[in-house]
Design a protein around this motif. Sequence first.
Motif, short mmCIF file in Angstrom:
data_model
loop_
_atom_site.label_atom_id
_atom_site.label_comp_id
_atom_site.label_asym_id
_atom_site.label_seq_id
_atom_site.Cartn_x
_atom_site.Cartn_y
_atom_site.Cartn_z
N HIS A 115 0.82 -1.21 0.00
CA HIS A 115 0.00 0.00 0.00
C HIS A 115 0.85 1.27 0.00
O HIS A 115 0.47 2.27 -0.61
CB HIS A 115 -0.96 -0.01 1.20
CG HIS A 115 -2.22 -0.76 0.94
ND1 HIS A 115 -2.24 -2.11 0.64
CD2 HIS A 115 -3.52 -0.35 0.91
CE1 HIS A 115 -3.49 -2.50 0.45
NE2 HIS A 115 -4.28 -1.44 0.61
N ILE A 116 1.99 1.23 0.68
CA ILE A 116 2.90 2.37 0.63
C ILE A 116 3.39 2.58 -0.80
O ILE A 116 3.43 3.71 -1.31
CB ILE A 116 4.09 2.16 1.60
CG1 ILE A 116 3.62 2.29 3.05
CG2 ILE A 116 5.20 3.16 1.31
CD1 ILE A 116 4.69 1.92 4.07
N GLY A 117 3.76 1.48 -1.45
CA GLY A 117 4.24 1.57 -2.82
C GLY A 117 3.19 2.10 -3.78
O GLY A 117 3.52 2.76 -4.78
N GLU A 118 1.92 1.83 -3.49
CA GLU A 118 0.84 2.30 -4.33
C GLU A 118 0.41 3.72 -4.00
O GLU A 118 -0.49 4.28 -4.64
CB GLU A 118 -0.36 1.35 -4.22
CG GLU A 118 -0.08 -0.02 -4.80
CD GLU A 118 -1.23 -1.00 -4.58
OE1 GLU A 118 -2.17 -0.64 -3.84
OE2 GLU A 118 -1.17 -2.11 -5.14
N GLY A 119 1.03 4.31 -2.98
CA GLY A 119 0.75 5.71 -2.66
C GLY A 119 -0.46 5.96 -1.81
O GLY A 119 -0.98 7.07 -1.79
N HIS A 120 -0.94 4.95 -1.07
CA HIS A 120 -2.11 5.15 -0.21
C HIS A 120 -1.74 5.97 1.02
O HIS A 120 -0.59 6.01 1.45
CB HIS A 120 -2.69 3.80 0.22
CG HIS A 120 -3.32 3.03 -0.90
ND1 HIS A 120 -4.53 3.39 -1.45
CD2 HIS A 120 -2.90 1.92 -1.57
CE1 HIS A 120 -4.84 2.53 -2.41
NE2 HIS A 120 -3.86 1.64 -2.50
N ASP A 121 -2.73 6.61 1.62
CA ASP A 121 -2.51 7.38 2.83
C ASP A 121 -2.29 6.45 4.02
O ASP A 121 -2.52 5.24 3.95
CB ASP A 121 -3.72 8.28 3.10
CG ASP A 121 -4.98 7.46 3.36
OD1 ASP A 121 -5.28 7.20 4.54
OD2 ASP A 121 -5.63 7.05 2.37
N ALA A 122 -1.86 7.03 5.15
CA ALA A 122 -1.49 6.24 6.33
C ALA A 122 -2.67 5.44 6.87
O ALA A 122 -2.54 4.25 7.19
CB ALA A 122 -0.93 7.15 7.41
N GLY A 123 -3.84 6.09 7.01
CA GLY A 123 -4.99 5.40 7.57
C GLY A 123 -5.41 4.20 6.74
O GLY A 123 -5.65 3.11 7.27
N THR A 124 -5.51 4.40 5.42
CA THR A 124 -5.90 3.30 4.53
C THR A 124 -4.87 2.17 4.59
O THR A 124 -5.23 0.98 4.64
CB THR A 124 -6.02 3.81 3.09
OG1 THR A 124 -7.03 4.82 3.03
CG2 THR A 124 -6.38 2.68 2.14
N THR A 125 -3.60 2.54 4.61
CA THR A 125 -2.52 1.54 4.65
C THR A 125 -2.57 0.72 5.93
O THR A 125 -2.48 -0.51 5.90
CB THR A 125 -1.16 2.25 4.53
OG1 THR A 125 -1.10 2.95 3.28
CG2 THR A 125 -0.01 1.26 4.62
N LEU A 126 -2.74 1.40 7.06
CA LEU A 126 -2.75 0.69 8.34
C LEU A 126 -3.99 -0.18 8.49
O LEU A 126 -3.92 -1.29 9.03
CB LEU A 126 -2.67 1.69 9.49
CG LEU A 126 -1.31 2.38 9.66
CD1 LEU A 126 -1.42 3.55 10.63
CD2 LEU A 126 -0.26 1.39 10.14
N ARG A 127 -5.13 0.31 8.01
CA ARG A 127 -6.35 -0.50 8.10
C ARG A 127 -6.25 -1.75 7.22
O ARG A 127 -6.70 -2.83 7.61
CB ARG A 127 -7.57 0.33 7.74
CG ARG A 127 -8.03 1.23 8.89
CD ARG A 127 -9.35 1.93 8.55
NE ARG A 127 -9.15 2.97 7.56
CZ ARG A 127 -8.72 4.20 7.85
NH1 ARG A 127 -8.45 4.53 9.09
NH2 ARG A 127 -8.57 5.10 6.90
N ALA A 128 -5.64 -1.62 6.06
CA ALA A 128 -5.46 -2.78 5.18
C ALA A 128 -4.53 -3.80 5.84
O ALA A 128 -4.77 -5.01 5.79
CB ALA A 128 -4.90 -2.34 3.83
N ALA A 129 -3.46 -3.32 6.47
CA ALA A 129 -2.54 -4.22 7.17
C ALA A 129 -3.23 -4.91 8.33
O ALA A 129 -3.00 -6.11 8.60
CB ALA A 129 -1.32 -3.44 7.66
N ALA A 130 -4.10 -4.17 9.04
CA ALA A 130 -4.83 -4.76 10.17
C ALA A 130 -5.79 -5.85 9.70
O ALA A 130 -5.92 -6.90 10.35
CB ALA A 130 -5.60 -3.67 10.91
N VAL A 131 -6.47 -5.62 8.57
CA VAL A 131 -7.38 -6.63 8.02
C VAL A 131 -6.59 -7.89 7.67
O VAL A 131 -7.02 -9.02 7.97
CB VAL A 131 -8.12 -6.08 6.78
CG1 VAL A 131 -8.84 -7.21 6.05
CG2 VAL A 131 -9.11 -5.01 7.19
#
Length: 521
Positions: free
Chosen positions: A450-466
């Motif tokens: 998600h970092i590589g795709e340029g997502h924001d911090a909240g979206t990135t962290l929520r995806a990692a949590a899922v």
Amino acid sequence: MTSPAARALIFDCDGVLADTERYGHLPAFNQTFEEFGLPVRWSVAEYREKVRIGGGKERLASLLTPEFVAAAGLPADPEGQQAAITGWHWRKTEIYTGLVASGAVPPRPGIARIVGEALAAGWTLAVASTSAEASVRATLERAVGAVHAREVAVFAGDIVAHKKPAPDIYLLALESLGVPVQQVVVVEDSRNGLVAATKAGATCVITVNDFTADEDFAEAALVVSSLGDPGGEHIRVVASRSAAEPGEWVTLADLASVLPSSASPSSASPTSALPTSALPTSALPTSALPTSALPTSGPPSRGVPMPTASFGDVEVVVRTMAQTAVDNEREFGDLDAVVGDGDFGYSMARGFELVLQDWDSFDRADIGTFLKRIAVVITSRIGGTSGPIWGTAFLRAGVTAGAAAELQPAQVVAMLRASIEGIKARGKSDVGDKTLLDALVPAVDTLEEHIGEGHDAGTTLRAAAVTARERAEATRSMQAMRGRASYTGERSIGTLDAGAVAVAVMFEAVAQLWPEPPVQS
């Protein structure tokens, strides 16, 4: 002149902090034998030979000749015998701690004095012993007092694969403390301890006792009868192979003078506590990595990319993890109790409670230093195998962060990758073994993607949590290959791994701290 703040003093426990063998362990062993009706009592002469065996359970295991097994009515299978040893050792530890509390085990001369002086001078202090943790903590507190004992890191019990004379316990302590090995003095009392310390690269001072006086201490920088105290019996210098010239007692300056004269904190980084070859590439400071070793930025940003993480962000994440461990003590313990020993929740909560308790006192010179100080508390205060594993994760993250005051997203990923490699090495485990790695590794993969795709911090962290939650749930179908749960074999199938669930819950708690991005029209 070497800065005292760059130095560490590591004590063995038995025979160093107190006269534990004669007045504590030997009577505790013999009382245990009597209570269990075992046909053995060790004399002082017999126990002098047993002292050469590292570890109490290992000394008990030395009894298990075919004749003894038959006479004691023990089971013939190794599992049954090991269960018997575990029961004996638990009771022996209980008896020993009672003896220490009663004052029956006298501290050795000079220990309380040197510990007080070293703490006042800014030295880092630790005890490294493969005796039971409860025994070590009781002995330490009795020897130096409760206030000073809280300032001393403890590495004890079955937290390493091999006991002394193997260097494992000292390698763990050195790695966790983060002090250059050239600036570390170890105080030991036995040949086994000396070999362990010197194999780890540390300088060793020996204080002999009745059980070890005749052993070979050729590699020791200084050998004395004790550390001594003003007004007490004068010490005897058996051998000095260093610049140290003790008088009637050993001073802190004497201990400093045994260190190599070439050692200098300005020329040694904290990672030199271990050879660079012992650390994976991901454990080196980011500035030392080739560009190709760092995560790439990936395709053009989609939306608002994850920003630089500030020191404050790091503090919030760590504090959230600690509070999560405390708040979920019962849930994590219940999960672990299904096929484990049920102490995971308790151990995690007690360790992270101390992180929260000491929060304001942690050195915040930079992100790396802050995380390494957290690592020391976790490693020395969380019991069982969890302490070294979680402590190693924080340590490797701190080493990778280095002197940074803020972190680029790529550095965050590099720190997490370093933590993963440290966990794999410390726990001798990998993805698929039904451990916390089964949730952590996929979550970090998602984070990096998600970092590589340029997502924001909240979206990135929520995806990692899922991802972490999904993969933690997937451990239900796995068979445990590591830890106490592995002893249950196929019975572990159908249960969740407590460590993996803890990772998922922590990711979820951290993700909640970052708001969802505003909807763009």
